[in-house]
Every structure is written in C-alpha cells, then in structure tokens.
Design a protein around this motif. Structure first.
Motif, mmCIF file in Angstrom:
data_model
loop_
_atom_site.group_PDB
_atom_site.id
_atom_site.type_symbol
_atom_site.label_atom_id
_atom_site.label_comp_id
_atom_site.label_asym_id
_atom_site.label_seq_id
_atom_site.Cartn_x
_atom_site.Cartn_y
_atom_site.Cartn_z
ATOM 1 N N LEU A 38 -16.318 -25.206 -22.356
ATOM 2 C CA LEU A 38 -16.784 -26.445 -22.086
ATOM 3 C C LEU A 38 -15.951 -27.531 -21.320
ATOM 4 O O LEU A 38 -16.173 -28.123 -20.357
ATOM 5 C CB LEU A 38 -17.452 -27.203 -23.023
ATOM 6 C CG LEU A 38 -18.693 -26.358 -23.708
ATOM 7 C CD1 LEU A 38 -19.267 -27.222 -25.208
ATOM 8 C CD2 LEU A 38 -19.783 -26.335 -22.756
ATOM 9 N N LEU A 39 -14.953 -27.518 -21.928
ATOM 10 C CA LEU A 39 -13.515 -28.314 -21.271
ATOM 11 C C LEU A 39 -13.116 -27.744 -19.954
ATOM 12 O O LEU A 39 -12.970 -28.607 -19.081
ATOM 13 C CB LEU A 39 -12.337 -28.536 -22.263
ATOM 14 C CG LEU A 39 -12.450 -29.226 -23.470
ATOM 15 C CD1 LEU A 39 -11.379 -29.046 -24.342
ATOM 16 C CD2 LEU A 39 -12.620 -30.777 -22.924
ATOM 17 N N SER A 40 -13.166 -26.377 -19.752
ATOM 18 C CA SER A 40 -12.863 -25.950 -18.406
ATOM 19 C C SER A 40 -14.043 -26.260 -17.389
ATOM 20 O O SER A 40 -13.975 -26.412 -16.255
ATOM 21 C CB SER A 40 -13.058 -24.200 -18.408
ATOM 22 O OG SER A 40 -11.822 -23.896 -19.195
ATOM 23 N N LEU A 41 -15.336 -26.292 -17.993
ATOM 24 C CA LEU A 41 -16.468 -26.771 -17.179
ATOM 25 C C LEU A 41 -16.188 -28.161 -16.597
ATOM 26 O O LEU A 41 -16.619 -28.830 -15.637
ATOM 27 C CB LEU A 41 -17.957 -26.555 -17.763
ATOM 28 C CG LEU A 41 -18.310 -24.876 -17.755
ATOM 29 C CD1 LEU A 41 -19.419 -24.832 -18.411
ATOM 30 C CD2 LEU A 41 -18.020 -24.509 -16.392
ATOM 31 N N VAL A 42 -15.748 -29.120 -17.262
ATOM 32 C CA VAL A 42 -15.332 -30.585 -17.172
ATOM 33 C C VAL A 42 -14.346 -30.501 -15.960
ATOM 34 O O VAL A 42 -14.719 -31.156 -15.208
ATOM 35 C CB VAL A 42 -15.063 -31.392 -18.498
ATOM 36 C CG1 VAL A 42 -14.692 -32.790 -17.986
ATOM 37 C CG2 VAL A 42 -16.106 -31.484 -19.518
ATOM 38 N N GLY A 43 -13.479 -29.829 -16.318
ATOM 39 C CA GLY A 43 -12.367 -29.670 -15.064
ATOM 40 C C GLY A 43 -12.903 -29.228 -13.897
ATOM 41 O O GLY A 43 -12.628 -29.722 -12.766
ATOM 42 N N VAL A 47 -12.901 -30.916 -10.178
ATOM 43 C CA VAL A 47 -12.456 -30.095 -8.821
ATOM 44 C C VAL A 47 -13.808 -30.289 -7.810
ATOM 45 O O VAL A 47 -13.220 -30.475 -6.695
ATOM 46 C CB VAL A 47 -12.039 -28.864 -9.227
ATOM 47 C CG1 VAL A 47 -11.839 -27.905 -8.008
ATOM 48 C CG2 VAL A 47 -10.835 -28.769 -10.027
ATOM 49 N N ILE A 48 -14.895 -29.963 -8.048
ATOM 50 C CA ILE A 48 -16.033 -30.059 -7.191
ATOM 51 C C ILE A 48 -16.166 -31.448 -6.717
ATOM 52 O O ILE A 48 -16.300 -31.705 -5.643
ATOM 53 C CB ILE A 48 -17.215 -29.606 -8.029
ATOM 54 C CG1 ILE A 48 -17.116 -27.993 -8.114
ATOM 55 C CG2 ILE A 48 -18.356 -29.970 -7.005
ATOM 56 C CD1 ILE A 48 -18.238 -27.574 -9.105
ATOM 57 N N ILE A 49 -15.884 -32.578 -7.407
ATOM 58 C CA ILE A 49 -16.007 -33.944 -7.196
ATOM 59 C C ILE A 49 -14.869 -34.325 -6.029
ATOM 60 O O ILE A 49 -15.115 -34.704 -5.066
ATOM 61 C CB ILE A 49 -15.831 -34.842 -8.106
ATOM 62 C CG1 ILE A 49 -17.011 -34.576 -9.027
ATOM 63 C CG2 ILE A 49 -15.605 -36.219 -7.612
ATOM 64 C CD1 ILE A 49 -16.831 -35.445 -10.296
ATOM 65 N N PHE A 50 -13.678 -33.651 -6.290
ATOM 66 C CA PHE A 50 -12.534 -34.067 -5.638
ATOM 67 C C PHE A 50 -12.797 -33.316 -4.256
ATOM 68 O O PHE A 50 -12.401 -33.538 -3.342
ATOM 69 C CB PHE A 50 -11.259 -33.364 -6.209
ATOM 70 C CG PHE A 50 -10.069 -33.255 -5.578
ATOM 71 C CD1 PHE A 50 -9.445 -34.650 -5.058
ATOM 72 C CD2 PHE A 50 -9.458 -32.251 -4.757
ATOM 73 C CE1 PHE A 50 -8.194 -34.458 -4.406
ATOM 74 C CE2 PHE A 50 -8.396 -32.246 -3.996
ATOM 75 C CZ PHE A 50 -7.678 -33.417 -3.858
ATOM 76 N N TYR A 85 -22.337 -35.129 -6.361
ATOM 77 C CA TYR A 85 -23.605 -35.314 -7.709
ATOM 78 C C TYR A 85 -23.482 -33.918 -8.612
ATOM 79 O O TYR A 85 -23.423 -34.138 -9.962
ATOM 80 C CB TYR A 85 -24.790 -35.333 -7.063
ATOM 81 C CG TYR A 85 -25.053 -36.451 -6.272
ATOM 82 C CD1 TYR A 85 -24.388 -37.685 -6.525
ATOM 83 C CD2 TYR A 85 -26.082 -36.639 -5.269
ATOM 84 C CE1 TYR A 85 -24.534 -38.872 -5.503
ATOM 85 C CE2 TYR A 85 -26.439 -37.771 -4.523
ATOM 86 C CZ TYR A 85 -25.592 -38.775 -4.597
ATOM 87 O OH TYR A 85 -25.712 -40.039 -3.877
ATOM 88 N N SER A 86 -23.236 -32.903 -7.998
ATOM 89 C CA SER A 86 -23.042 -31.756 -8.619
ATOM 90 C C SER A 86 -21.948 -31.726 -9.837
ATOM 91 O O SER A 86 -21.945 -31.174 -11.169
ATOM 92 C CB SER A 86 -22.796 -30.387 -7.821
ATOM 93 O OG SER A 86 -23.834 -30.344 -6.851
ATOM 94 N N GLY A 87 -20.584 -32.160 -9.056
ATOM 95 C CA GLY A 87 -19.625 -32.275 -9.895
ATOM 96 C C GLY A 87 -19.691 -33.278 -11.149
ATOM 97 O O GLY A 87 -19.370 -32.786 -12.602
ATOM 98 N N ILE A 88 -20.341 -34.222 -10.775
ATOM 99 C CA ILE A 88 -20.281 -35.198 -11.850
ATOM 100 C C ILE A 88 -21.418 -34.597 -12.950
ATOM 101 O O ILE A 88 -21.257 -34.858 -14.096
ATOM 102 C CB ILE A 88 -21.216 -36.690 -11.223
ATOM 103 C CG1 ILE A 88 -19.980 -37.259 -10.318
ATOM 104 C CG2 ILE A 88 -21.649 -37.574 -12.544
ATOM 105 C CD1 ILE A 88 -20.748 -38.433 -9.566
ATOM 106 N N LEU A 89 -22.537 -34.082 -12.563
ATOM 107 C CA LEU A 89 -23.629 -33.642 -13.444
ATOM 108 C C LEU A 89 -23.094 -32.329 -14.381
ATOM 109 O O LEU A 89 -23.127 -32.388 -15.536
ATOM 110 C CB LEU A 89 -24.628 -33.020 -12.807
ATOM 111 C CG LEU A 89 -25.705 -34.211 -12.182
ATOM 112 C CD1 LEU A 89 -26.700 -33.592 -11.470
ATOM 113 C CD2 LEU A 89 -26.393 -34.963 -13.122
ATOM 114 N N ALA A 94 -21.361 -30.741 -19.615
ATOM 115 C CA ALA A 94 -20.242 -30.127 -20.176
ATOM 116 C C ALA A 94 -19.604 -30.713 -21.581
ATOM 117 O O ALA A 94 -19.332 -30.540 -22.671
ATOM 118 C CB ALA A 94 -19.126 -29.395 -19.518
ATOM 119 N N TYR A 95 -19.296 -31.970 -20.867
ATOM 120 C CA TYR A 95 -18.741 -33.187 -22.221
ATOM 121 C C TYR A 95 -19.620 -33.486 -23.064
ATOM 122 O O TYR A 95 -19.214 -33.686 -24.284
ATOM 123 C CB TYR A 95 -18.117 -34.484 -21.246
ATOM 124 C CG TYR A 95 -17.302 -35.109 -22.001
ATOM 125 C CD1 TYR A 95 -16.165 -34.755 -22.722
ATOM 126 C CD2 TYR A 95 -18.093 -36.301 -22.634
ATOM 127 C CE1 TYR A 95 -15.289 -35.534 -23.653
ATOM 128 C CE2 TYR A 95 -17.074 -37.095 -23.349
ATOM 129 C CZ TYR A 95 -15.876 -36.759 -23.980
ATOM 130 O OH TYR A 95 -15.071 -37.556 -24.762
#
Length: 152
Positions: A38-43, A47-50, A85-89, A94-95
């Motif tokens: 889950l923490l990896s998915l937050v990261g 990355v997707i947002i960036f 939006y995908s990265g935020i979601l 995950a968080y």
C-alpha cells in the motif's frame, strides 16, 4: 461553465480537508506485508502525479489549458487522459487502506465521482478546442490505461 469549474474546485478542497481529519468509523487491521504494498502504491500515485505535471510542462492550469498551447499526447498522456487525477486517487485509496480508515476510503470514492464529472466537463471543453481530442478519447482511458485493441 466557469461557475461549474469553481464549484468542482471548492468540493475538491473540502474533500481534501476532510481527508486529513482522522475519524474512526470502523476499525480493522491488515497484514503488515500488505502495508508495504500500500505504501508503494501511495508512492506510485505520487510518481504518476509528477509525470502528469512534468508532461504538461508550463501548460498546467487550475481551470483550462492555455489557449495557445498544442494538446499534450506524449509521456503518461499516451496511456491516460487524466493522470494527475489518477495519481491522486491511487494515493488516496492506498493511504486510506494503509491507515485502515473507512472514512478516508469513502472520501476517496466521493473524490472519484467528483473527478469523473470534473474531467467530463474538461473533456467537453477539450473537444471544442482540439478536433483530434475525440480520437484521443477513443484510444486512451480516462483514469486507467485502456487495453489496446489490435484494430488501432
């Protein structure tokens, strides 16, 4: 149309504000190994947002793309139309699972609905501005990559 966009921004702000409040609705626990995933998915979400911001370069706007700029089809935008939006979601869900927060999970689902309607509003504007956006929509997923059809 501007009123609708401002309303979306206000709703987003309110949802983000509530997301950072800890309200325990139901308590549950998950295996510790799943916490690492889950923490990896937050990261990954960050990355997707960036990448979404990086690929937009100086065309990032809270409301609309800058009128004189060409449409972005490269980088992560080759795979999804709304990677920010995908990265935020992804990060939010995950968080929410990592913190075992049903409240955060529900807020994430609501945010997904808001992003859906907000992106629909943005896409209507993009179709008017860019004639090639209709083709782009057919080939590219909104929040998740589309499985490619061999006919493309």
């Amino acid at each position: 149309m501007l009123k609708k966009e401002v309303l979306f921004l206000i709703i987003q702000f309110v949802l983000f504000s509530f997301y950072f409040i800890d309200i325990e609705v139901i308590s549950y626990s998950i295996p510790s190994w799943l916490n690492y995933i889950l923490l990896s998915l937050v990261g990954c979400g960050f990355v997707i947002i960036f990448l979404g911001i990086l690929n937009l370069n100086d065309d990032l706007s809270v409301i609309h793309a800058k009128k004189e700029k060409p449409m972005v089809f490269h980088g992560i935008y080759r795979y999804v139309r709304h990677p920010i939006y995908s990265g935020i979601l992804l990060s939010m869900i995950a968080y929410a699972l990592f913190t075992a927060s049903i409240f955060k999970f529900i807020l994430t689902l609501i945010m997904g609905v808001v992003f859906y309607y907000k992106s629909d509003n943005e896409e209507n504007w993009m179709v008017e501005k860019y004639e090639q956006y209709r083709i782009y929509k057919k080939k590219t997923g909104r929040f998740l990559p589309k499985l490619r059809n061999k006919n493309y």
